[in-house]
Write a protein that holds these residues in place. Structure first.
Motif, PDB file in Angstrom:
ATOM      1  N   TYR A 124      75.505  38.687  52.909  1.00 19.56           N
ATOM      2  CA  TYR A 124      74.323  38.905  52.080  1.00 19.56           C
ATOM      3  C   TYR A 124      74.803  39.278  50.690  1.00 19.56           C
ATOM      4  N   GLU A 125      74.601  38.353  49.761  1.00 24.07           N
ATOM      5  CA  GLU A 125      75.011  38.524  48.379  1.00 24.07           C
ATOM      6  C   GLU A 125      76.446  39.057  48.322  1.00 24.07           C
ATOM      7  N   ASN A 126      76.732  39.959  47.398  1.00 22.52           N
ATOM      8  CA  ASN A 126      78.056  40.572  47.337  1.00 22.52           C
ATOM      9  C   ASN A 126      78.022  41.977  47.906  1.00 22.52           C
ATOM     10  N   ALA A 127      77.062  42.220  48.823  1.00 18.31           N
ATOM     11  CA  ALA A 127      76.846  43.576  49.317  1.00 18.31           C
ATOM     12  C   ALA A 127      77.370  43.798  50.731  1.00 18.31           C
ATOM     13  N   TYR A 128      77.070  42.883  51.663  1.00 15.44           N
ATOM     14  CA  TYR A 128      77.395  43.104  53.078  1.00 15.44           C
ATOM     15  C   TYR A 128      77.744  41.807  53.783  1.00 15.44           C
ATOM     16  N   ARG A 129      78.530  41.932  54.851  1.00 10.02           N
ATOM     17  CA  ARG A 129      78.627  40.911  55.896  1.00 10.02           C
ATOM     18  C   ARG A 129      77.901  41.526  57.078  1.00 10.02           C
ATOM     19  N   LEU A 130      77.020  40.786  57.717  1.00 10.05           N
ATOM     20  CA  LEU A 130      76.113  41.306  58.741  1.00 10.05           C
ATOM     21  C   LEU A 130      76.084  40.431  59.976  1.00 10.05           C
ATOM     22  N   CYS A 131      75.760  41.065  61.118  1.00  9.05           N
ATOM     23  CA  CYS A 131      75.457  40.308  62.330  1.00  9.05           C
ATOM     24  C   CYS A 131      74.661  41.171  63.289  1.00  9.05           C
ATOM     25  N   TYR A 132      73.969  40.508  64.197  1.00  9.82           N
ATOM     26  CA  TYR A 132      73.355  41.165  65.348  1.00  9.82           C
ATOM     27  C   TYR A 132      74.179  40.763  66.559  1.00  9.82           C
ATOM     28  N   ILE A 133      74.385  41.704  67.453  1.00  9.06           N
ATOM     29  CA  ILE A 133      75.185  41.448  68.643  1.00  9.06           C
ATOM     30  C   ILE A 133      74.510  42.101  69.843  1.00  9.06           C
ATOM     31  N   ARG A 134      74.544  41.398  70.974  1.00  8.01           N
ATOM     32  CA  ARG A 134      73.994  41.947  72.215  1.00  8.01           C
ATOM     33  C   ARG A 134      75.139  42.471  73.060  1.00  8.01           C
ATOM     34  N   GLY A 135      75.028  43.741  73.433  1.00  4.17           N
ATOM     35  CA  GLY A 135      76.048  44.398  74.227  1.00  4.17           C
ATOM     36  C   GLY A 135      75.655  44.460  75.682  1.00  4.17           C
TER      37      GLY A 135
END
Length: 150
Positions: A124-135
């Protein structure tokens, strides 16, 4: 302006079938087990509205000590519904987001515990790398790696 009496958010509760598997998963993220025990008796049922209840709980804390997750395994009454695998646009509580240093390394370690990406790791832009993960048991969490300003 009204005097704000809020002190802090104490914890987020998650009901699970296996405390052991879920504790291991959150330990891999970096949370620490603060304690584990039984919650039962008349007082507990009066708080939750469940009446005669018995639950085993485990309290997990972030390394800074400011945030906690309370894992609960209900022995009685029996669990009545299951929202663990609801899609990310379902109504109600969705997920807990954790800030991490190395999202790729974290995802790889969590996959060894049976976790699966809900989508993919994105920037996301130069702010974050993101993901959703199911545990374990389909529990949905978010991971966010803050990026340095470029």
């Amino acid at each position: 302006m009204q005097n704000n009496q809020l002190l802090r958010m104490d914890n987020v509760g998650i009901v699970v079938e296996s405390l052991d598997n879920t504790i291991s998963f959150f330990e891999e993220i970096g949370l620490e087990l603060e304690g584990r025990g039984m919650v039962e008796g008349d007082w507990a049922g009066r708080v939750t509205g469940l009446g005669d209840q018995q639950a085993e709980i485990a309290m997990m804390a972030t390394p800074d000590g400011h945030s906690r997750i309370e894992l609960s395994r209900f022995l009685k009454p029996a669990v009545t519904s299951d929202h663990r695998t609801a899609p990310v646009n379902a109504l109600g509580y969705l997920r807990v987001m954790f800030a991490v240093k190395d999202i790729d390394g974290m995802v790889a370690r969590l996959m060894k515990h049976g976790a699966k990406l809900a989508g993919e790791v994105v920037q996301y832009e130069n702010a974050y790398r993101l993901c959703y993960i199911r545990g374990p048991e389909g529990i949905l969490i978010g991971l966010a790696e803050p990026l340095e300003n470029q």
